[in-house]
Design an enzyme around this catalytic site. Structure first.
Site, PDB file in Angstrom:
ATOM      1  N   HIS A 120       6.532   1.291  -2.142  1.00  0.00           N
ATOM      2  CA  HIS A 120       7.550  -0.080  -2.227  1.00  0.00           C
ATOM      3  C   HIS A 120       6.462  -1.293  -1.979  1.00  0.00           C
ATOM      4  CE1 HIS A 120       8.085  -1.694   1.930  1.00  0.00           C
ATOM      5  NE2 HIS A 120       8.054  -0.863   2.274  1.00  0.00           N
ATOM      6  N   ASP A 132       2.957  -3.015   5.906  1.00  0.00           N
ATOM      7  CA  ASP A 132       4.425  -2.533   5.242  1.00  0.00           C
ATOM      8  C   ASP A 132       4.611  -3.475   3.957  1.00  0.00           C
ATOM      9  OD1 ASP A 132       6.689  -1.757   4.660  1.00  0.00           O
ATOM     10  OD2 ASP A 132       7.471  -2.643   6.501  1.00  0.00           O
ATOM     11  N   GLU A 166      12.855  -2.502  -1.317  1.00  0.00           N
ATOM     12  CA  GLU A 166      13.041  -1.258  -0.397  1.00  0.00           C
ATOM     13  C   GLU A 166      13.516  -1.659   1.005  1.00  0.00           C
ATOM     14  OE1 GLU A 166      11.674   1.483   2.989  1.00  0.00           O
ATOM     15  OE2 GLU A 166      11.219  -0.523   2.686  1.00  0.00           O
ATOM     16  N   ASP A 297      -8.508   4.316   4.957  1.00  0.00           N
ATOM     17  CA  ASP A 297      -9.341   4.825   4.206  1.00  0.00           C
ATOM     18  C   ASP A 297      -9.210   6.631   3.975  1.00  0.00           C
ATOM     19  OD1 ASP A 297     -11.823   5.453   3.110  1.00  0.00           O
ATOM     20  OD2 ASP A 297     -13.139   5.672   4.689  1.00  0.00           O
ATOM     21  N   ASP A 301      -7.782   8.314   0.511  1.00  0.00           N
ATOM     22  CA  ASP A 301      -8.122   9.604   0.204  1.00  0.00           C
ATOM     23  C   ASP A 301      -7.533  10.696  -0.155  1.00  0.00           C
ATOM     24  OD1 ASP A 301     -10.738   8.397  -0.144  1.00  0.00           O
ATOM     25  OD2 ASP A 301     -11.682   8.980   1.702  1.00  0.00           O
TER      26      ASP A 301
END
Ligand code: TRP
Ligand code: ZN
Ligand code: CA
Length: 434
Positions: A120, A132, A166, A297, A301
Site C-alpha cells: 500500500h 508504513d 489501505e 536491506d 533482498d
C-alpha cells in the site's frame, strides 16, 4: 507415483466427508533458476527520501484523497514507465475522494500464471508513512526495476501493484480484486504483500499462509542465518487479505507495528525489549529516521528472491498429481446410476491424454456394473460395460482415458450403474492421476 493417501484411513474427518486429497507427484529436478540480484539498500532508501519529500511538500502526509498520495502514485508510475512496464491507474471513490491503485505488468510470461507483488502506498493523515508503508512500496518498486535491469524472462507473468486507501480498510486492494472477473482471479499463482518491512526495532515475521510462498521466504532467511517467526499481529490487517478472501495463495513479510518486542525476541534479533517494533506507527514521527536499515536491506533482498524464485519453474504442474475420493457410494441393485465426485484444482489447461482412473468397486457380481468417467462439462467416457457372464466380484482396475479435450480443473465423477437384478455393491474409492 503418488505419496500414500488417506484411502485406508477412512475414519479421518476428510475421508468421511468425502473430501478430496491432492498429492503432489514426484517431479523432475527444477530448471536452473538464476539467483536474484542484490537489491541496493541505497536505491530503496532513495525512494524513501522521495516519499518523505512528497509528504513534506504536501502537508506532511501521503493519505488517501490528499495531494501527497497522488504525487506518490505519479512518482512510482514514472519510474515504471521508464523501465518498460505497462502501467495502468485504477480509480475508485471513497469518502468522497478519488483513490488510485497503480498496476504494472512486466511484458511476457504465461498469462495463465500471474505472480503479483504489492504494497500500500497511502499513509494515514497523521504523518509521512515511511515505515508504513513507503518501505514496502519502495522494495516492490526497486524489485520491479531490478526485473527490468535484468530483462528477466520469467515463466510466470509478473505484475506489481501499489494500493490506495489501505489505511481506511484495504479499500484499494478490495476494489482491485472485486474488479477481477473470476476467470482472471483463477490465473493468480500468488500474491505477495509487503507492508512495514523496515521497522526501527524490527522483528522478522513471515506470513503463515500459502506453504510454498512461506517456505520461499523462510529459506531466504535460513540462508542468512536469521530466525523468523510467524506474523500474528493482526491477520487480515493488510492487502493480502483482499486476495486471500477470494482464494488466491498469499504470503508476505512484516517487521512489526505497535506490538512490544519481547525479551526472547530481542535476544534473537537484537533491538530493545519492552518497546514497540515501531514506536512511530501511525504518527508524525514515521519519517526517514524511523527505519532500521538492516531490516529494510534484508527484506528488500527477500522480495527479489521471492519474485525470482516463484516466477520460475515449469509452466504446467508436474505430472503425477492425484485427486481421490474415498467416500463409499452405494450402488442400488438394478437401479439408477450413482456417482462419486472428484474435485480437481490447481491444474492449468486440459487433462492429459493418459488420465489414469483407479477404480475400486466392491460388488458381488461385477458384470452387473457399467462404469463411466464423467468430465466436469458432463462428457462421459465409458470405462466398463456390463457383462452377464462376468460373475467375479469387485472391480479393482486402472483405466487410462484420453481426456485431452477436457479442462482439467473442476468436478469429475465416477458414475456407476447396476443394470441387472440380485447382486449389489458400492463405490469404495476413485482416484484420478494427472
Ligand atoms: N496494515 C497495517 C497498517 O498499515 C499494519 C499492520 C498491522 C500489518 N498488522 C499487520 C501489516 C500485519 C501486515 C501484517 O497500518
Ligand atoms: Zn501499512
Ligand atoms: Ca445387480
Amino acid at each position: 507415483m503418488t505419496h500414500s493417501v488417506l484411502r485406508r484411513t477412512a475414519t479421518t474427518a476428510a475421508a468421511l466427508a468425502g473430501l478430496l486429497l491432492a498429492t503432489p507427484g514426484a517431479s523432475a529436478a527444477p530448471a536452473q533458476i538464476a539467483a536474484a540480484p542484490d537489491i541496493p539498500l541505497a536505491s530503496v532508501k532513495a525512494h524513501l527520501t522521495q516519499f518523505q519529500s512528497i509528504a513534506t511538500a504536501n502537508g506532511g502526509n501521503r493519505a488517501h484523497g490528499r495531494p501527497g498520495y497522488r504525487a506518490s502514485i505519479d512518482y512510482v508510475k514514472g519510474k515504471l514507465d521508464a523501465a518498460g512496464y505497462t502501467t495502468s491507474l485504477q480509480t475508485f471513490t471513497y469518502n468522497g475522494a478519488t483513490g488510485y491503485n497503480l498496476i504494472a505488468d512486466w511484458p511476457g510470461g504465461d498469462p495463465n500464471q500471474v505472480l503479483m507483488a504489492g504494497a500500500h502506498l497511502d499513509s494515514t493523515t497523521s504523518g509521512p508513512g515511511i515505515n508504513d508503508n513507503a518501505t514496502g512500496s519502495a522494495a516492490v518498486l526497486e524489485t520491479a526495476l531490478a526485473v527490468s535491469r535484468a530483462q528477466l524472462q520469467p515463466d510466470k507473468h509478473l505484475r506489481f501493484g501499489w494500493w490506495g486507501a489501505e489505511e481506511l480498510g484495504l479499500v484499494g486492494s478490495k476494489a482491485y480484486v472485486n474488479g477481477l472477473p473470476s476467470a482472471e482471479r483463477a490465473k493468480f499463482a500468488g500474491y505477495l504483500n509487503f507492508d512495514m518491512i523496515g521497522s526501527p526495532n524490527p522483528g522478522y515475521f513471515v506470513y503463515d499462509d500459502d506453504p510454498a510462498i512461506e517456505k520461499t521466504f523462510k529459506d531466504y532467511y535460513a540462508g542468512l542465518g536469521v530466525p523468523t517467526e510467524i506474523e500474528t499481529e493482526g491477520d487480515g490487517r493488510s492487502d493480502h487479505a483482499s486476495f486471500k478472501n477470494v482464494g488466491i495463495p498469499v504470503g508476505g513479510l512484516f517487521t512489526g507495528a505497535s506490538r512490544t518486542k519481547t525479551a526472547a525476541q530481542a535476544q534473537k534479533w537484537g533491538g530493545t525489549s519492552g518497546q514497540a517494533f515501531d514506536r512511530c506507527y501511525h504518527t508524525s514521527c514515521d519519517t526517514t529516521a524511523n527505519i532500521n536499515d538492516t531490516a529494510l536491506d534484508r527484506n528488500s533482498d527477500a522480495v527479489a528472491h521471492a519474485i525470482w524464485t516463484l516466477s520460475a519453474g515449469t509452466t504446467t504442474p508436474p505430472p503425477g498429481t492425484s485427486f481421490e475420493n474415498t467416500a463409499d457410494v452405494a450402488i442400488p441393485d438394478n437401479g439408477a446410476a450413482v456417482s462419486s465426485p472428484v474435485t480437481v484444482t490447481g491444474r492449468t489447461g486440459n487433462a492429459p491424454s493418459t488420465l489414469k482412473v483407479d477404480v475400486n468397486v466392491v460388488h458381488t457380481y461385477r458384470g452387473d456394473v457399467v462404469l463411466d468417467l464423467v468430465a466436469p462439462d458432463g462428457s462421459a467416457y465409458r470405462l466398463k460395460n456390463s457383462s452377464s457372464s462376468d460373475s467375479a466380484d469387485n472391480i479393482v482396475a486402472t483405466y487410462t482415458v484420453n481426456a485431452s479435450s477436457e479442462v482439467a480443473n473442476g468436478t469429475w465423477r465416477l458414475r456407476a450403474q447396476d443394470v441387472a437384478a440380485q447382486d449389489t455393491g458400492y463405490i469404495n474409492s476413485v482416484r484420478l492421476t494427472f
